[in-house]
Design a protein around this motif. Sequence first.
Motif, short mmCIF file in Angstrom:
data_model
loop_
_atom_site.label_atom_id
_atom_site.label_comp_id
_atom_site.label_asym_id
_atom_site.label_seq_id
_atom_site.Cartn_x
_atom_site.Cartn_y
_atom_site.Cartn_z
N VAL A 20 -1.28 17.97 39.07
CA VAL A 20 -2.16 16.49 39.83
C VAL A 20 -1.75 16.21 40.58
CG1 VAL A 20 -4.04 14.81 39.96
CG2 VAL A 20 -4.13 16.19 37.74
N ASP A 21 -0.86 15.51 41.08
CA ASP A 21 -0.33 15.11 42.58
C ASP A 21 0.52 15.65 42.92
OD1 ASP A 21 1.10 12.67 44.60
OD2 ASP A 21 3.30 13.43 42.88
N ILE A 22 1.36 17.12 43.05
CA ILE A 22 1.65 17.68 44.19
C ILE A 22 -0.19 18.83 44.30
CG2 ILE A 22 2.24 20.55 43.94
CD1 ILE A 22 4.76 19.42 42.18
N TYR A 23 -1.08 19.08 43.37
CA TYR A 23 -2.21 19.91 43.70
C TYR A 23 -2.36 19.23 44.82
CZ TYR A 23 -5.90 22.71 43.15
OH TYR A 23 -7.19 24.16 43.54
N GLY A 24 -3.05 17.75 44.70
CA GLY A 24 -3.92 17.00 45.58
C GLY A 24 -3.07 17.29 46.93
N SER A 33 -0.71 19.56 48.15
CA SER A 33 -1.21 20.64 48.68
C SER A 33 -2.51 20.36 49.61
CB SER A 33 -0.54 21.63 48.03
OG SER A 33 -1.39 22.79 48.47
N GLN A 34 -3.40 19.62 48.88
CA GLN A 34 -4.85 19.63 49.46
C GLN A 34 -5.30 19.08 50.88
OE1 GLN A 34 -7.57 19.39 45.95
NE2 GLN A 34 -9.41 19.95 47.31
N ASP A 35 -4.76 17.98 50.40
CA ASP A 35 -4.33 17.16 51.48
C ASP A 35 -4.17 18.07 52.59
OD1 ASP A 35 -6.09 15.66 50.96
OD2 ASP A 35 -3.80 13.87 49.65
N GLY A 36 -2.41 18.43 53.03
CA GLY A 36 -1.85 19.10 53.93
C GLY A 36 -2.77 19.84 54.69
N PHE A 37 -3.65 21.09 53.10
CA PHE A 37 -3.73 21.99 54.13
C PHE A 37 -5.73 21.68 55.36
CE2 PHE A 37 -2.85 25.12 50.90
CZ PHE A 37 -2.54 26.50 51.46
N HIS A 38 -5.91 20.21 54.52
CA HIS A 38 -6.81 19.86 55.04
C HIS A 38 -6.65 19.18 56.72
CE1 HIS A 38 -10.97 18.05 55.51
NE2 HIS A 38 -10.34 16.25 55.58
N LYS A 39 -5.52 18.61 56.36
CA LYS A 39 -4.75 17.87 58.01
C LYS A 39 -4.42 18.96 58.20
CE LYS A 39 -3.14 13.89 55.87
NZ LYS A 39 -1.23 12.35 55.14
N SER A 40 -4.55 20.43 58.50
CA SER A 40 -4.15 21.34 58.84
C SER A 40 -5.15 21.56 59.81
CB SER A 40 -2.83 22.10 58.59
OG SER A 40 -3.69 22.87 57.58
N SER A 83 -9.56 24.22 51.90
CA SER A 83 -8.36 23.15 51.78
C SER A 83 -8.65 23.76 50.34
CB SER A 83 -8.63 22.69 51.81
OG SER A 83 -8.71 21.82 52.96
N PHE A 84 -9.11 23.48 49.21
CA PHE A 84 -9.54 23.90 47.64
C PHE A 84 -9.07 25.41 46.83
CE2 PHE A 84 -11.82 24.69 43.82
CZ PHE A 84 -11.06 24.16 42.97
N THR A 85 -9.86 25.68 47.94
CA THR A 85 -9.28 26.99 48.00
C THR A 85 -8.16 27.80 48.20
OG1 THR A 85 -11.85 27.62 48.30
CG2 THR A 85 -10.06 30.18 48.27
N TYR A 86 -7.72 27.59 49.09
CA TYR A 86 -5.96 27.60 49.66
C TYR A 86 -5.00 27.10 48.48
CZ TYR A 86 -8.00 30.06 54.00
OH TYR A 86 -8.56 30.28 54.77
N THR A 87 -5.12 25.84 48.53
CA THR A 87 -3.96 25.27 47.43
C THR A 87 -4.44 25.99 46.05
OG1 THR A 87 -4.59 22.98 48.09
CG2 THR A 87 -4.14 22.76 46.03
N SER A 88 -5.94 26.49 45.14
CA SER A 88 -5.98 27.54 44.71
C SER A 88 -5.23 28.30 44.92
CB SER A 88 -7.46 27.60 43.79
OG SER A 88 -8.06 25.76 43.68
N LEU A 89 -5.68 29.24 45.29
CA LEU A 89 -4.37 30.46 45.68
C LEU A 89 -2.73 30.67 45.85
CD1 LEU A 89 -7.04 32.19 48.57
CD2 LEU A 89 -6.91 32.87 45.70
N THR A 90 -2.92 29.41 46.28
CA THR A 90 -0.79 29.39 46.93
C THR A 90 -0.63 29.04 45.21
OG1 THR A 90 -1.05 27.29 47.05
CG2 THR A 90 -1.21 29.16 48.94
#
Length: 144
Positions: free
Chosen positions: A37-41, A43-50, A57-64
């Motif tokens: 949960v911690d790492i997933y969140g 990662s999702q924040d990182g994609f959103h900030k980029s 962000s959710f899709t890319y986090t799930s794919l990776t």
Amino acid sequence: VGSIAVFFPKLSVLATAPVLASSLGFATGVMLYVSLVDIYGKSQDGFHKSGQTEEKSFTYTSLTFFAGIFLMKGLNVAIHAILRLSGNDEDIVERGMEEMVTRNAALIVVTDNTDIKVEGAEEIQKADAAEGDVDEEATESRTA
């Protein structure tokens, strides 16, 4: 915390193999969940900030995440295939398990002042002492 019962004589009755195995399995699940949960969140924040949208962000986090799972599974299969081709797959596992059990049994002999005798424990103690892993005087006083 769940296995602390082994340190208290009155509670050690509860510390049977199935109870300890269940406790350790439960603790493993909790730690994996919290880490995921911690790492997933993050990662999702990182994609959103980029600059990605929430959905992307959710899709890319799930794919990776799933790509990492498949990569680890692929490495596991590849390593076992290489070991099988070399003819050492089962031998390595069996030797590793035997050594682990023998070393753990020897550790019980070294650290406990009871009359437990384990086949091969003295040889392991001498080998460890020769390698500098164990204090030789402490070993002799405990096993004497």
